[in-house]
Design an enzyme around this catalytic site. Sequence first.
Site, PDB file in Angstrom:
ATOM      1  N   TRP A 193      15.595  -0.508 -10.255  1.00  0.00           N
ATOM      2  CA  TRP A 193      15.729   0.861 -10.744  1.00  0.00           C
ATOM      3  C   TRP A 193      16.803   1.466  -9.857  1.00  0.00           C
ATOM      4  O   TRP A 193      16.659   1.518  -8.639  1.00  0.00           O
ATOM      5  CB  TRP A 193      14.424   1.637 -10.566  1.00  0.00           C
ATOM      6  CG  TRP A 193      14.578   3.068 -10.973  1.00  0.00           C
ATOM      7  CD1 TRP A 193      15.199   4.066 -10.273  1.00  0.00           C
ATOM      8  CD2 TRP A 193      14.122   3.665 -12.189  1.00  0.00           C
ATOM      9  NE1 TRP A 193      15.154   5.246 -10.961  1.00  0.00           N
ATOM     10  CE2 TRP A 193      14.492   5.030 -12.162  1.00  0.00           C
ATOM     11  CE3 TRP A 193      13.437   3.193 -13.303  1.00  0.00           C
ATOM     12  CZ2 TRP A 193      14.197   5.914 -13.183  1.00  0.00           C
ATOM     13  CZ3 TRP A 193      13.141   4.077 -14.319  1.00  0.00           C
ATOM     14  CH2 TRP A 193      13.513   5.422 -14.255  1.00  0.00           C
ATOM     15  N   TYR A 206      13.596   6.492  -3.739  1.00  0.00           N
ATOM     16  CA  TYR A 206      14.355   5.290  -4.093  1.00  0.00           C
ATOM     17  C   TYR A 206      14.552   4.409  -2.856  1.00  0.00           C
ATOM     18  O   TYR A 206      14.287   3.206  -2.892  1.00  0.00           O
ATOM     19  CB  TYR A 206      15.708   5.693  -4.693  1.00  0.00           C
ATOM     20  CG  TYR A 206      16.687   4.557  -4.765  1.00  0.00           C
ATOM     21  CD1 TYR A 206      16.580   3.584  -5.749  1.00  0.00           C
ATOM     22  CD2 TYR A 206      17.744   4.461  -3.860  1.00  0.00           C
ATOM     23  CE1 TYR A 206      17.475   2.541  -5.824  1.00  0.00           C
ATOM     24  CE2 TYR A 206      18.648   3.424  -3.928  1.00  0.00           C
ATOM     25  CZ  TYR A 206      18.512   2.463  -4.899  1.00  0.00           C
ATOM     26  OH  TYR A 206      19.407   1.424  -4.956  1.00  0.00           O
TER      27      TYR A 206
END
Length: 171
Positions: A79, A146
């Site tokens: 991702w 992230y």
Amino acid sequence: MKYFVTGVAGQLGHDVMNELNKRGHVGVGTDLAPEYAGIQDDSYVTKAEYISMDITDADAVAKVIEDVDPDVIVHCAAWTAVDAAEDEDKQDLVRAINVNGTQNIADAAKKVDAKMVYLSTDYVFNGQGEEPWQADDKNYQPLNFYGQTKLEGELAVSKTLDKYFIVRIAW
């Protein structure tokens, strides 16, 4: 040498497959789509062997990697929408891909005795240092969610495998 490259529909996976071919290596690519769905530029990756695989499905990953039996796995799938990863409604999916998917790849690499290259990010650090971090620096302070998931992916690889490379890249 036979390479298995995840995330070939993305920019990095696309370029890795083409570079491996230029260097005389055989590459088998994978991504989610039933057939290659990346850039249609008539390069090697668009014609190379391709296998659809969901990295979050541990059984599928184990079977595909066992069948391919690569010497090296280059794990480009991730991702990568950094800002969207901060959205609470997406965080389970981000973690499933960047952490659990990476663990699945590492487990399968171990089973077939393949080396693994894991593409990570400088976001595992906070960006506040005054000197460059060293290659084996463990002073992690992820910049955001992230970065945290990419760090957890790094740890999954380093705790599972003996033969691995972690490469931190930044655009």
